[in-house]
Design a protein around this motif. Structure first.
Motif, short mmCIF file in Angstrom:
data_model
loop_
_atom_site.label_atom_id
_atom_site.label_comp_id
_atom_site.label_asym_id
_atom_site.label_seq_id
_atom_site.Cartn_x
_atom_site.Cartn_y
_atom_site.Cartn_z
N HIS A 52 -8.50 -4.20 -10.14
CA HIS A 52 -7.81 -5.36 -9.56
C HIS A 52 -6.38 -5.34 -9.03
N HIS A 53 -5.69 -4.66 -10.15
CA HIS A 53 -4.22 -4.37 -9.76
C HIS A 53 -4.07 -3.37 -8.85
N ASN A 54 -4.62 -2.16 -8.99
CA ASN A 54 -4.60 -1.28 -7.64
C ASN A 54 -4.75 -1.53 -6.43
N CYS A 55 -5.98 -2.47 -6.39
CA CYS A 55 -6.30 -3.01 -4.91
C CYS A 55 -5.41 -3.85 -4.43
N GLU A 56 -4.81 -4.78 -5.25
CA GLU A 56 -3.99 -5.42 -4.79
C GLU A 56 -2.53 -5.20 -4.31
N GLN A 57 -2.39 -4.18 -5.07
CA GLN A 57 -1.05 -3.21 -4.64
C GLN A 57 -1.44 -2.57 -3.09
N ILE A 58 -2.57 -1.86 -3.25
CA ILE A 58 -2.87 -1.22 -2.08
C ILE A 58 -3.00 -2.28 -0.62
N ALA A 59 -3.66 -3.31 -1.08
CA ALA A 59 -3.81 -4.24 0.00
C ALA A 59 -2.59 -4.98 0.49
N LYS A 60 -1.60 -5.01 -0.38
CA LYS A 60 -0.15 -5.71 -0.38
C LYS A 60 0.24 -4.85 0.87
N VAL A 61 0.25 -3.49 0.72
CA VAL A 61 0.77 -2.37 1.76
C VAL A 61 0.28 -2.39 3.03
N ILE A 62 -1.13 -2.42 3.02
CA ILE A 62 -2.01 -2.36 4.37
C ILE A 62 -1.63 -3.50 5.12
N LEU A 63 -2.22 -4.88 4.43
CA LEU A 63 -1.97 -6.20 5.35
C LEU A 63 -0.37 -6.27 5.60
N GLY A 64 0.52 -5.79 4.84
CA GLY A 64 1.91 -5.98 5.23
C GLY A 64 2.30 -5.36 6.75
N GLN A 65 1.45 -4.33 7.06
CA GLN A 65 1.68 -3.81 8.30
C GLN A 65 0.91 -4.47 9.55
N ARG A 66 0.46 -5.65 9.16
CA ARG A 66 -0.35 -6.57 10.05
C ARG A 66 -1.20 -5.78 11.07
N PRO A 67 -2.15 -5.12 10.48
CA PRO A 67 -3.08 -4.26 11.28
C PRO A 67 -4.15 -5.11 12.13
N LYS A 68 -4.45 -4.67 13.29
CA LYS A 68 -5.45 -5.29 14.19
C LYS A 68 -6.88 -5.40 13.52
N GLU A 69 -7.46 -6.56 13.66
CA GLU A 69 -8.78 -6.59 12.95
C GLU A 69 -9.67 -5.42 13.32
N GLY A 70 -10.52 -5.13 12.02
CA GLY A 70 -11.36 -3.88 12.33
C GLY A 70 -10.38 -2.55 12.32
N SER A 71 -9.26 -2.35 11.75
CA SER A 71 -8.52 -1.32 11.62
C SER A 71 -9.43 -0.21 10.75
N GLN A 72 -9.07 0.95 11.13
CA GLN A 72 -10.15 2.05 9.98
C GLN A 72 -9.13 2.42 8.93
N VAL A 73 -9.49 2.31 7.65
CA VAL A 73 -8.78 2.70 6.45
C VAL A 73 -9.76 3.98 5.93
N LEU A 74 -9.26 5.25 6.05
CA LEU A 74 -10.02 6.45 5.53
C LEU A 74 -9.69 6.63 4.16
N VAL A 75 -10.52 6.29 3.16
CA VAL A 75 -10.43 6.67 1.70
C VAL A 75 -10.78 7.85 1.08
N THR A 76 -9.99 8.79 0.41
CA THR A 76 -10.37 9.98 0.13
C THR A 76 -9.96 10.04 -1.37
N GLY A 77 -10.18 11.11 -2.28
CA GLY A 77 -9.80 11.28 -3.60
C GLY A 77 -10.65 10.62 -4.53
N GLY A 78 -10.66 11.00 -5.91
CA GLY A 78 -11.78 10.50 -6.76
C GLY A 78 -12.06 9.15 -6.73
N GLY A 79 -11.34 8.14 -6.42
CA GLY A 79 -11.39 6.53 -6.31
C GLY A 79 -12.30 6.34 -5.33
N ALA A 80 -12.37 7.20 -4.28
CA ALA A 80 -13.62 6.77 -3.12
C ALA A 80 -14.89 6.72 -3.82
#
Length: 357
Positions: A261-289
């Motif tokens: 939950h901590h990881n995701c809150e920090q990630i979302a804070k960064v992404i949403l802080g960019q005010r993305p258009k609805e439906g923006s694509q987030v490619l996730v790689t690495g073991g966490g995916a």
């Protein structure tokens, strides 16, 4: 059109093992293309794992011995891979394994002597991609964004969840990227305490419940307040995060649940802080995916603003090996492969040291 056959070799902070990928990389009509062919991950045996994990604490002479020994080992792995698959390789791109990363002090070091690697593998080697950028005042990390920008232009955000979480995206006409913070490093630390290498598919974490006190302490870490460009690594984790996990005293499932939950809150804070258009694509790689609870929680935190895209497993596991192969191609043809907009260096550079067999 020139097609390069490059053997990319990557060892990340999560110490899962050595990733090897034969990558075909070519440029056509001004666009870069790639295909990941044969792949293999070599797990570290207990002895080598321990040495790499403790490399940061070694005296200089012992560190140098490990640098040489690991370079020879990398050469042996490359040679076996090439012979087993009977493939033609133009050169080897080796990331090595980061033992020290303190860019604010002008220090970064990747274990794996390139000269010895080239000698043992009997192939040209391009390696040491971070040192030049650090010498130019940069963070020397993250380096993957050049691949995100030129190989994966269809995605709005490229998120990598290895030991550390990092992200890259375009803003104001330039590529920016930085280490957000934690990803698998604290998860693997917690599971190792109960004899598991990792929490497969996030099954344990999904069963846990939130620990508000631990979540608040993790979210209050000073690193998250720093402006980008910024990067972090094992030192920060061991000195700052481990004490919080040790004092917590909760059961493993609850701790894993809270860290995700901590990881995701920090990630979302960064992404949403960019005010993305609805439906923006987030490619996730690495073991966490590959951790479905991690991915479900991330999508929940992002809401409708962004769609989490999880690529095929081979791409997830070998993306970083691919990007270092690509960086070696750019080094070979003398083009920029490290972006100052990402690292904060005085200028962008064409980085990598070449060793002939």
């Amino acid at each position: 059109m020139t097609k390069y056959n490059v053997l990319g070799m990557m060892s990340g902070t999560s110490l899962d093992g050595l990733d090897i990928a034969l990558c075909h990389i070519w440029q056509e009509a001004g666009a870069w293309n790639f295909a990941i062919r044969q792949t293999h991950t070599v797990p570290y045996d207990k002895d080598l794992l321990k040495k790499l994990k403790n490399a940061i604490h070694l005296p200089d002479k012992e560190h140098e011995k490990l640098h040489d020994a690991y370079g020879i080992w990398l050469g042996e792995q490359a040679k076996m891979f090439i012979e087993k698959h009977a493939v033609t390789v133009d050169f080897i791109a080796s990331h090595g394994h980061t033992s020290h990363h303190r860019p604010e002090e002008g220090v970064t070091f990747q274990l794996g002597n390139g000269r010895l690697l080239a000698k043992v593998a009997k192939h040209k080697v391009i390696c040491d991609f971070r040192a030049k950028d650090v010498a130019l005042g940069g963070q020397g990390a993250p380096l993957v964004p050049i691949g995100d920008q030129l190989l994966l232009p269809e995605y709005d955000f490229c998120l990598n969840l290895g030991g550390i979480s990092n992200i890259s995206f375009d803003t104001d006409g330039k590529r920016v990227a930085f280490d957000i913070g934690l990803a698998n490093m604290p998860l693997n630390y917690l599971t190792e305490k109960i004899g598991l290498k990792y929490d497969e598919n996030g099954q344990l974490a999904r069963k846990g419940t939130l620990i508000p006190r631990l979540l608040a302490k993790l979210n209050a870490l000073h690193y998250y307040t720093l402006p980008y460009p910024k990067s972090t690594g094992y030192e920060w984790f061991s000195e700052t995060v481990v004490p919080l996990l040790q004092e917590n005293g909760a059961n493993t499932a609850d701790a894993l649940h809270t860290v995700i939950h901590h990881n995701c809150e920090q990630i979302a804070k960064v992404i949403l802080g960019q005010r993305p258009k609805e439906g923006s694509q987030v490619l996730v790689t690495g073991g966490g995916a590959l951790n479905s609870f991690f991915m479900d929680t991330l999508q929940e935190k992002l809401g409708k603003a962004c769609k989490v895209h999880i690529p095929p497993k081979k791409f997830i596991e070998y993306k970083e090996a691919l990007v270092f192969a690509f960086m070696a191609v750019l080094r070979e043809i003398g083009e920029i492969n490290v972006l100052a907009s990402v690292t904060g260096a005085q200028r962008s550079s064409c980085s990598g040291v070449i060793f002939m067999p």
